[in-house]
Scaffold this motif. Structure first.
Motif, mmCIF file in Angstrom:
data_model
loop_
_atom_site.group_PDB
_atom_site.id
_atom_site.type_symbol
_atom_site.label_atom_id
_atom_site.label_comp_id
_atom_site.label_asym_id
_atom_site.label_seq_id
_atom_site.Cartn_x
_atom_site.Cartn_y
_atom_site.Cartn_z
ATOM 1 N N GLU A 141 0.803 -1.226 0.000
ATOM 2 C CA GLU A 141 0.000 0.000 0.000
ATOM 3 C C GLU A 141 0.839 1.281 0.000
ATOM 4 O O GLU A 141 0.563 2.226 -0.741
ATOM 5 N N ASP A 186 -3.120 -6.711 -7.163
ATOM 6 C CA ASP A 186 -3.622 -7.499 -6.036
ATOM 7 C C ASP A 186 -2.884 -8.815 -6.008
ATOM 8 O O ASP A 186 -2.401 -9.301 -7.040
ATOM 9 N N THR A 217 -0.679 -5.730 6.735
ATOM 10 C CA THR A 217 -1.780 -5.205 5.931
ATOM 11 C C THR A 217 -2.451 -6.318 5.137
ATOM 12 O O THR A 217 -1.970 -7.459 5.109
ATOM 13 N N TYR A 218 -3.507 -5.963 4.481
ATOM 14 C CA TYR A 218 -4.274 -6.940 3.697
ATOM 15 C C TYR A 218 -3.387 -7.647 2.675
ATOM 16 O O TYR A 218 -3.433 -8.883 2.548
ATOM 17 N N LYS A 258 -1.075 -10.164 4.344
ATOM 18 C CA LYS A 258 -1.802 -11.390 4.727
ATOM 19 C C LYS A 258 -2.025 -12.295 3.521
ATOM 20 O O LYS A 258 -1.822 -13.509 3.584
ATOM 21 N N GLN A 259 -2.460 -11.672 2.404
ATOM 22 C CA GLN A 259 -2.734 -12.463 1.206
ATOM 23 C C GLN A 259 -1.470 -13.121 0.672
ATOM 24 O O GLN A 259 -1.500 -14.277 0.235
#
Length: 635
Positions: free
Chosen positions: A523, A551, A585-586, A589-590
């Motif tokens: 990010e 993403d 952050t997202y 995690k992914q």
């Protein structure tokens, strides 16, 4: 201080056979100590066309624009607070990136910030860049200052006016209302024929044409006009020469350097400036009336009016007179019954004839040097014409032209040696001067390809103007003929600063180190700007062969019998800021869920620097790498 001490002038003369007088007007500026120069207004005119994004050297990552930005930073740091600077960039269009402003601490900081954001665009239109530079100076009037325009381009103008004669006229027309003429310093690099820029330098400038060698630290060489300004106290020198007593000028022997107007009985020259470390020479030949020779002896045959602006910005003027002197009469007859061929060398200083052995020897040296210059410059002009007409590699004819010039120089040397005392210091110097010219011409003779034409122009220009050109023009083992030791020392100091400046600047060239790799940016890094071009990290990666995904790829969903189908994603990486990693952050995690390596931005920079995709196992580069038995996390 007496006016005579500010601009020193001497006239070296040689009467030949009572029919001609060779004259060399020599001018030099007095060396001043602890003198404050009046402010200078600099305008940098920088080419930002698309080709400026090319690498300077194939193996390096720096682009031409990166290197020019280093030069702009060096100029900014070098000039004083009382000086002003503006930056104009041109491509298909023109842009005033930095308006004319004082170079105090605030101004310097602003310029450095703007320079970092300059980007390439479009094609090459030199005309609009130069005219905008003049407009900047005209709209920001200053009563007591000196102005200098420095232009850099890497190629041939392909938009706007490209005819040298027309562009010179347009430039002069644009500054017709200026109180003083604005000199132009021209730099180029590359293999294209820079004839347009060479002509601009010859007609609108005072210095040599600067061709830059890619393999050298040329940022320091680009500072040469600024360094010469530091040593300049006399500018705007106008010289009007009139022949008297029925004498006329041999128009074939008139020096064309700095010539503004010429006729059979009058010559007008304009020289923008004379640095303290440089002497200027104007050679000419006067035709005498042999029948009136005796009655002309002791009379003024040349009247020279000189005006200039001194270091305080004051106008100065002088009138010099050159008298005719000879130790032989016009009617002397030799033993064979033919008129005797005799020569009388002498000097004229402040109207007085000087005939000491030293003055006579100096006159011979100066006149021989003038003839060397005329022969050498014409030969190199002819070589340039051959190349422009043929359009291919340098024709063999160019070697014959230069060989012929070398033969003529040797003939002149031998003829003047007969006037000198054998084994004298002056005779030795006469031989050394001829050897220097021959060596310089040999440098051009040994060039083989059309891509060397810029180097030939630079050699021709430095020999013609007597001003130094960029290092790297002459072979390493050859000393540049007009490079004063003081200037050479200054260039070495600037080169050290240039290397330090480069270390503080992150630059990213173009390579294919990330080809076949896909990257996701965390990010905080998505909008991060890096390097002097202020590119996004994503732009750098794409330019270097990689792909960007916005993403982290997910494993396919399958409700029976498991929630996810485990799938690997080779050659996919998350480039992550350490703060994003700490916050988990997202995207972090992914990436961990699908076992994608998480790398630092340092990995990107070091891969570009090393020109290869580095090992991600290095602890300096990774934050997370999935392993079969355990997960390694490095903070």
């Amino acid at each position: 201080m007496k006016q005579r001490d500010i601009l020193k002038r001497k006239y070296h003369c040689n009467v030949v056979n009572c029919q001609t007088v060779d004259v060399v007007m020599e001018m030099s500026a007095k060396k001043f100590r602890n003198t404050t120069l009046i402010p200078t207004r600099f305008v940098l005119v920088i080419d930002v066309s698309g080709s400026m994004d090319l690498r300077v050297v194939e193996e390096e990552t720096e682009t031409l624009l990166d290197r020019v930005k280093v030069f702009a930073k060096l100029v900014t740091n070098h000039i004083s607070e009382k000086d002003s600077l503006a930056i104009v960039t041109f491509a298909s269009d023109v842009q005033l990136d930095v308006p004319l402003m004082s170079m105090d601490k605030k101004g310097k900081k602003h310029v450095e910030k703007v320079v970092e954001q300059i980007e390439t665009r479009g094609y090459t239109n030199i005309e609009i860049g130069l005219l905008e530079a003049l407009n900047v100076l005209q709209t920001n009037t200053m009563t007591n200052s000196r102005d200098i325009i420095i232009v850099f381009t890497d190629g041939v103008a392909n938009e706007g006016e490209t005819d040298p004669a027309v562009l010179v006229q347009n430039y002069r027309e644009a500054q017709k209302d200026f109180a003083k003429m604005t000199p132009l310093s021209a730099f180029t690099i590359g293999e294209d024929d820079p004839y347009l820029l060479k002509e601009l330098a010859a007609n609108l400038g005072n210095e040599a044409f600067y061709w830059l060698n890619r393999s050298h630290e040329f940022e320091a060489d680009m500072l040469m006009p600024v360094l010469l300004r530091d040593e300049t106290h006399i500018t705007d020198i106008r010289i009007e020469i009139r022949s008297l007593e029925g004498t006329t000028f041999n128009e074939d022997s008139v020096s064309r350097t700095h010539l503004q107007d010429s006729g059979s009985t009058s010559l007008t020259y304009f020289i923008h400036s004379i640095p303290d470390m440089v002497a200027k020479h104007i050679p000419m030949q006067i035709l005498l009336d042999a029948e009136k020779f005796d009655e002309s002896l002791g009379k003024t045959i040349l009247e020279v009016d000189v005006t200039y602006i001194d270091h305080e910005g004051s106008n100065r003027s002088f009138t010099d007179n050159v008298v005719l002197f000879s130790q032989f009469g016009g009617n002397e007859i030799g033993a064979s019954g033919e008129p005797m061929i005799e020569q009388t060398p002498y000097c004229v200083d402040n109207g007085s004839v000087l005939r000491s052995p030293t003055e006579v020897a100096t006159a011979i040296l100066m006149i021989a040097e003038g003839k060397y210059r005329q022969i050498g410059v014409k030969a190199l002009d002819d070589v340039g014409l051959c190349v422009r007409q043929d359009g291919d590699d340098l024709p063999n004819e160019h070697k014959a032209i230069i060989k012929g010039a070398i033969i003529e120089i040797n003939k002149i040397k031998r003829s003047y040696c007969t006037l000198m005392v054998d084994q004298s210091a002056e005779t030795k110097l006469l031989h050394e001067n001829a050897a220097t010219w021959i060596s310089s011409l040999d440098s051009a003779r040994l060039l083989q390809n059309q891509s060397d034409i810029g180097r030939i122009y630079a050699i021709q220009s430095t020999l013609e103007t007597g001003m130094p050109t960029a290092r790297g023009v002459f072979p390493n083992q050859q000393q540049q003929p007009n490079m004063d030791w003081r200037l050479k020392n200054k260039l070495r100091e600037v080169e050290k600063l240039s290397k330090i400046t480069k270390k503080t600047v992150i630059v990213f060239g173009t390579s294919r180190v990330f080809e076949g790799k896909t990257f996701v940016l965390s990010e905080r890094l998505r909008c991060k700007k890096v390097g002097w071009k202020r590119e996004s990290i994503a732009d750098v990666i794409v330019r270097c062969g990689g792909a960007i995904d916005y993403d982290v790829p997910a494993c396919p969903y399958d409700p029976q019998p498991r929630w996810y189908v485990q799938k690997t994603f080779p050659d996919t990486y998350l480039i992550c800021a350490k703060k994003d990693f700490k916050k988990v952050t997202y995207l972090v995690k992914q990436a961990m869920q699908v076992q994608i390596p998480i790398l630092t931005k340092k990995f990107v920079f070091q891969s570009l620097k090393k020109k290869k995709f580095l090992e991600i196992e290095n602890e300096d580069f990774h934050l997370y790498i999935h392993q079969e038995e355990e997960t390694t996390v490095t903070l």
